[in-house]
Enzyme design. Structure first.
Site, PDB file in Angstrom:
ATOM      1  N   PHE A 188       2.781   3.518   7.481  1.00 45.56           N
ATOM      2  CA  PHE A 188       2.378   2.172   7.044  1.00 45.56           C
ATOM      3  C   PHE A 188       3.196   1.081   7.717  1.00 45.56           C
ATOM      4  O   PHE A 188       2.761  -0.072   7.753  1.00 45.56           O
ATOM      5  CB  PHE A 188       2.618   1.998   5.534  1.00 45.56           C
ATOM      6  CG  PHE A 188       1.758   2.842   4.650  1.00 45.56           C
ATOM      7  CD1 PHE A 188       0.450   2.487   4.395  1.00 45.56           C
ATOM      8  CD2 PHE A 188       2.267   3.983   4.035  1.00 45.56           C
ATOM      9  CE1 PHE A 188      -0.342   3.247   3.551  1.00 45.56           C
ATOM     10  CE2 PHE A 188       1.486   4.749   3.195  1.00 45.56           C
ATOM     11  CZ  PHE A 188       0.181   4.383   2.950  1.00 45.56           C
TER      12      PHE A 188
ATOM     13  N   SER B  42      -6.966  -0.671  10.348  1.00 45.52           N
ATOM     14  CA  SER B  42      -7.606  -1.799   9.660  1.00 45.52           C
ATOM     15  C   SER B  42      -9.010  -2.014  10.187  1.00 45.52           C
ATOM     16  O   SER B  42      -9.294  -1.738  11.364  1.00 45.52           O
ATOM     17  CB  SER B  42      -6.778  -3.053   9.934  1.00 45.52           C
ATOM     18  OG  SER B  42      -7.505  -4.221   9.631  1.00 45.52           O
TER      19      SER B  42
ATOM     20  N   ASP C  51     -12.224 -16.429  11.273  1.00 46.13           N
ATOM     21  CA  ASP C  51     -12.868 -15.687  10.174  1.00 46.13           C
ATOM     22  C   ASP C  51     -14.296 -15.293  10.542  1.00 46.13           C
ATOM     23  O   ASP C  51     -15.051 -16.103  11.081  1.00 46.13           O
ATOM     24  CB  ASP C  51     -12.916 -16.539   8.896  1.00 46.13           C
ATOM     25  CG  ASP C  51     -11.643 -16.431   8.077  1.00 46.13           C
ATOM     26  OD1 ASP C  51     -10.869 -15.479   8.301  1.00 46.13           O
ATOM     27  OD2 ASP C  51     -11.428 -17.305   7.218  1.00 46.13           O
TER      28      ASP C  51
ATOM     29  N   LYS D 128      -3.162  -2.557  16.067  1.00 43.88           N
ATOM     30  CA  LYS D 128      -3.869  -1.468  15.381  1.00 43.88           C
ATOM     31  C   LYS D 128      -4.770  -0.713  16.374  1.00 43.88           C
ATOM     32  O   LYS D 128      -4.816   0.520  16.382  1.00 43.88           O
ATOM     33  CB  LYS D 128      -4.707  -2.007  14.211  1.00 43.88           C
ATOM     34  CG  LYS D 128      -3.898  -2.650  13.091  1.00 43.88           C
ATOM     35  CD  LYS D 128      -3.016  -1.643  12.367  1.00 43.88           C
ATOM     36  CE  LYS D 128      -2.260  -2.243  11.218  1.00 43.88           C
ATOM     37  NZ  LYS D 128      -1.203  -1.351  10.687  1.00 43.88           N
TER      38      LYS D 128
ATOM     39  N   VAL E 112     -10.931 -23.004  -0.522  1.00 44.97           N
ATOM     40  CA  VAL E 112     -11.924 -22.058   0.009  1.00 44.97           C
ATOM     41  C   VAL E 112     -12.169 -22.454   1.464  1.00 44.97           C
ATOM     42  O   VAL E 112     -12.574 -23.591   1.744  1.00 44.97           O
ATOM     43  CB  VAL E 112     -13.237 -22.132  -0.814  1.00 44.97           C
ATOM     44  CG1 VAL E 112     -14.306 -21.259  -0.186  1.00 44.97           C
ATOM     45  CG2 VAL E 112     -12.982 -21.736  -2.260  1.00 44.97           C
TER      46      VAL E 112
ATOM     47  N   ILE F   8       0.850  -1.203   0.000  1.00 46.21           N
ATOM     48  CA  ILE F   8       0.000   0.000   0.000  1.00 46.21           C
ATOM     49  C   ILE F   8       0.883   1.250   0.000  1.00 46.21           C
ATOM     50  O   ILE F   8       0.586   2.242  -0.678  1.00 46.21           O
ATOM     51  CB  ILE F   8      -0.973  -0.022   1.200  1.00 46.21           C
ATOM     52  CG1 ILE F   8      -1.789  -1.316   1.172  1.00 46.21           C
ATOM     53  CG2 ILE F   8      -1.909   1.185   1.156  1.00 46.21           C
ATOM     54  CD1 ILE F   8      -2.571  -1.594   2.433  1.00 46.21           C
TER      55      ILE F   8
ATOM     56  N   LEU G  88       4.435  -5.029  11.018  1.00 49.54           N
ATOM     57  CA  LEU G  88       4.227  -6.432  10.642  1.00 49.54           C
ATOM     58  C   LEU G  88       2.726  -6.660  10.489  1.00 49.54           C
ATOM     59  O   LEU G  88       1.928  -6.068  11.214  1.00 49.54           O
ATOM     60  CB  LEU G  88       4.811  -7.356  11.725  1.00 49.54           C
ATOM     61  CG  LEU G  88       6.316  -7.173  11.982  1.00 49.54           C
ATOM     62  CD1 LEU G  88       6.770  -8.067  13.131  1.00 49.54           C
ATOM     63  CD2 LEU G  88       7.121  -7.467  10.715  1.00 49.54           C
TER      64      LEU G  88
ATOM     65  N   TYR H 124      -1.909  -8.956  15.971  1.00 51.42           N
ATOM     66  CA  TYR H 124      -1.737  -7.971  14.887  1.00 51.42           C
ATOM     67  C   TYR H 124      -2.828  -6.892  14.991  1.00 51.42           C
ATOM     68  O   TYR H 124      -2.556  -5.697  14.995  1.00 51.42           O
ATOM     69  CB  TYR H 124      -1.806  -8.668  13.515  1.00 51.42           C
ATOM     70  CG  TYR H 124      -2.241  -7.752  12.413  1.00 51.42           C
ATOM     71  CD1 TYR H 124      -1.358  -6.828  11.865  1.00 51.42           C
ATOM     72  CD2 TYR H 124      -3.559  -7.769  11.939  1.00 51.42           C
ATOM     73  CE1 TYR H 124      -1.775  -5.946  10.875  1.00 51.42           C
ATOM     74  CE2 TYR H 124      -3.982  -6.905  10.960  1.00 51.42           C
ATOM     75  CZ  TYR H 124      -3.087  -5.992  10.420  1.00 51.42           C
ATOM     76  OH  TYR H 124      -3.509  -5.112   9.458  1.00 51.42           O
TER      77      TYR H 124
ATOM     78  N   ASN I 212     -10.444  -4.646   2.602  1.00 51.97           N
ATOM     79  CA  ASN I 212      -9.505  -5.653   2.066  1.00 51.97           C
ATOM     80  C   ASN I 212      -8.807  -5.145   0.804  1.00 51.97           C
ATOM     81  O   ASN I 212      -9.365  -5.243  -0.291  1.00 51.97           O
ATOM     82  CB  ASN I 212     -10.258  -6.959   1.790  1.00 51.97           C
ATOM     83  CG  ASN I 212     -10.631  -7.691   3.064  1.00 51.97           C
ATOM     84  OD1 ASN I 212     -11.320  -7.137   3.916  1.00 51.97           O
ATOM     85  ND2 ASN I 212     -10.179  -8.912   3.228  1.00 51.97           N
TER      86      ASN I 212
HETATM   87  N1  UFG Z   1      -9.723 -17.265   2.036  1.00 51.88           N
HETATM   88  C1  UFG Z   1      -9.865 -18.518   1.453  1.00 51.88           C
HETATM   89  N2  UFG Z   1      -8.741 -19.168   1.026  1.00 51.88           N
HETATM   90  C2  UFG Z   1      -7.491 -18.626   1.146  1.00 51.88           C
HETATM   91  C3  UFG Z   1      -7.367 -17.333   1.733  1.00 51.88           C
HETATM   92  C4  UFG Z   1      -8.499 -16.697   2.174  1.00 51.88           C
HETATM   93  O1  UFG Z   1     -10.974 -19.041   1.335  1.00 51.88           O
HETATM   94  O2  UFG Z   1      -6.523 -19.274   0.749  1.00 51.88           O
HETATM   95  C5  UFG Z   1     -10.932 -16.561   2.495  1.00 51.88           C
HETATM   96  C6  UFG Z   1     -10.899 -16.296   3.996  1.00 51.88           C
HETATM   97  O3  UFG Z   1     -11.353 -17.396   4.700  1.00 51.88           O
HETATM   98  C7  UFG Z   1     -11.816 -15.075   4.074  1.00 51.88           C
HETATM   99  C8  UFG Z   1     -11.595 -14.352   2.739  1.00 51.88           C
HETATM  100  O4  UFG Z   1     -10.987 -15.308   1.880  1.00 51.88           O
HETATM  101  O5  UFG Z   1     -13.134 -15.515   4.110  1.00 51.88           O
HETATM  102  C9  UFG Z   1     -10.683 -13.158   2.866  1.00 51.88           C
HETATM  103  O6  UFG Z   1      -9.501 -13.584   3.544  1.00 51.88           O
HETATM  104  P1  UFG Z   1      -8.190 -12.678   3.603  1.00 51.88           P
HETATM  105  O7  UFG Z   1      -7.184 -13.445   4.395  1.00 51.88           O
HETATM  106  O8  UFG Z   1      -7.822 -12.228   2.233  1.00 51.88           O
HETATM  107  O9  UFG Z   1      -8.688 -11.389   4.354  1.00 51.88           O
HETATM  108  P2  UFG Z   1      -9.276 -11.230   5.836  1.00 51.88           P
HETATM  109  O10 UFG Z   1     -10.603 -10.584   5.675  1.00 51.88           O
HETATM  110  O11 UFG Z   1      -9.218 -12.458   6.632  1.00 51.88           O
HETATM  111  O12 UFG Z   1      -8.155 -10.286   6.439  1.00 51.88           O
HETATM  112  C10 UFG Z   1      -8.217  -8.923   6.209  1.00 51.88           C
HETATM  113  C11 UFG Z   1      -6.830  -8.280   6.280  1.00 51.88           C
HETATM  114  C12 UFG Z   1      -6.269  -8.314   7.676  1.00 51.88           C
HETATM  115  C13 UFG Z   1      -7.295  -7.848   8.671  1.00 51.88           C
HETATM  116  C14 UFG Z   1      -8.561  -8.635   8.497  1.00 51.88           C
HETATM  117  C15 UFG Z   1      -9.661  -8.260   9.438  1.00 51.88           C
HETATM  118  O13 UFG Z   1      -5.930  -8.954   5.412  1.00 51.88           O
HETATM  119  O14 UFG Z   1      -5.162  -7.446   7.728  1.00 51.88           O
HETATM  120  O15 UFG Z   1      -9.043  -8.429   7.175  1.00 51.88           O
HETATM  121  O16 UFG Z   1     -10.138  -6.988   9.121  1.00 51.88           O
HETATM  122  F1  UFG Z   1      -6.821  -8.031   9.928  1.00 51.88           F
END
Ligand code: UFG
Length: 345
Positions: free
Chosen positions: A85, A129, A301, A158, A222, A12, A88, A154, A184
């Site tokens: 920014f 975030s 999640d 924040k 997924v 970013i 970690l 993490y 995201n």
């Molecule tokens: N997902 C999959 N398979 C994968 C990776 C992710 O199905 O291999 C799904 C996850 O379960 C979730 C969605 O895709 O349902 C999004 O997952 P991400 O890991 O891309 O993003 P998150 O929403 O979990 O995480 C984001 C930011 C973090 C922040 C978090 C909570 O990356 O920095 O939102 O706000 F902490």
């Protein structure tokens, strides 16, 4: 304005550096390269059409951080603002190594805020975030929600940094702080020259899908298809990194016109997209089906969340412009032109 961008070589940060330069600001980058490669810099310079001032050190080193501010001021080129920014960012790693995350993310921020106070730099834009809304806030997430919390160390850093910056600003004359809560971030610069380059196997969905598309990974798993959502997979508010970068420029301009203020802003589109919808959009961009299997849910999640972006729309005069298809087309251009990310040096 002369803007110090911490973590300016990261995903970013690098896109925001270009947006700042395009808007007429001067930029100075500081980056430890713990999570970024130095080879991003020549690409940024080519895109910006100018050389960049870059300092390579860890902000946890308070002496070096102070010297950066002192030297800039002495040279008559002190900073007008900081966009912070650096930090970690891997949720899973932070659960395994909480001490590392608290030490690094809080230590670097404290060095930075101390140097800002000492050298009279009063404008701060912080990279927060949506994770700060925790698991109790109603969707869409609204900035008025008071009970900030997060399920990972993490995310807690924040929450804590938002608190620390708010408290420091309250007792520091003239301070103006924008706490930007990203949803995201995905996508890449439309040139295909810079983009997201996670180290190791990606944790996040979009880089995982794009590495499947380019043949680095065999298939997407997924994480759960039994959530109470439209197609059973989790829904998130994906935001193009170019829109996010523009949000930082808008926040900086807005702060400039304010008296002392600390204010949080959601940077998101206001719409949720499911895992399968994002996968299918990427299939359209790539022009072929992408292999996937459905696995169990991933611990921690949430089923679905997206932004109430009304405050940023109204006060920052900013809104997202790029569609999910734009995000996929730009991600694919970056990934297909750079299958292994930035070159090692
Ligand atoms: N997902 C999959 N398979 C994968 C990776 C992710 O199905 O291999 C799904 C996850 O379960 C979730 C969605 O895709 O349902 C999004 O997952 P991400 O890991 O891309 O993003 P998150 O929403 O979990 O995480 C984001 C930011 C973090 C922040 C978090 C909570 O990356 O920095 O939102 O706000 F902490």
């Amino acid at each position: 304005m002369r803007v110090l961008v911490t973590g300016g070589a990261g995903f970013i940060g690098s896109h925001t550096v270009l947006a700042l330069i395009e808007a007429g600001h001067e930029v100075v980058i500081v980056d430890s390269y713990i999570n970024a490669k130095p080879s991003v810099i020549p690409r940024l310079e080519a895109l910006a059409g100018k050389e960049l001032e870059v300092h390579a050190f860890d902000l946890c080193d308070a002496e070096k951080t102070d010297a950066l501010f002192a030297n800039a001021a002495q040279a008559g080129a002190g900073f007008d603002a900081v966009i912070h920014f650096a930090g970690l960012k891997a949720v899973g790693e932070s659960v395994a190594k909480p001490g590392l995350y608290y030490t690094n993310n809080l230590g670097s921020t404290l060095s930075l805020l101390t140097a800002m106070q000492k050298h009279g730099v009063t404008r701060l834009v912080f990279s927060s975030s949506a994770t700060v809304y925790g698991d109790k806030a109603p969707v869409p997430y609204n900035e008025e929600w008071d009970f900030l919390n997060s399920s990972s160390p993490y995310g807690q850093t924040k929450v804590m940094i938002e608190r620390i910056a708010t408290d420091v600003a309250a007792v520091s004359e003239g301070w103006k702080v924008a706490l930007l809560r990203y949803f995201n971030p995905v996508g890449a610069h439309p040139s295909g020259q810079i983009g997201e380059d996670p180290s190791g196997i990606p944790n996040n969905l979009m880089p995982y899908i794009s590495q499947v598309a380019v043949g680095r990974l065999a298939q997407l798993t997924v994480h759960g298809a039994d959530y109470p959502t439209t197609d059973g997979t989790c829904e998130r508010d994906y935001i193009h990194v170019m829109d996010l970068a523009a949000g930082h420029v808008a926040a900086l301009n807005h702060l400039d016109a304010q008296e002392d203020v600390t204010r949080a802003y959601n940077l998101g589109s206001g719409t949720g997209t499911s895992v399968l919808d994002l996968l299918h959009a990427m299939e359209r961009a790539v022009g072929k089906p992408l292999p996937y299997v459905v696995g169990p849910r991933r611990a921690g999640d949430l089923p679905a969340f997206w932004a109430d972006a009304a405050r940023a729309n109204a006060e920052l005069d900013w809104r997202t412009e790029k569609s999910i298809d734009d995000m996929c087309a730009d991600t694919w251009r970056w990934q297909s032109q750079n299958p292994h990310g930035f070159p090692e040096e």
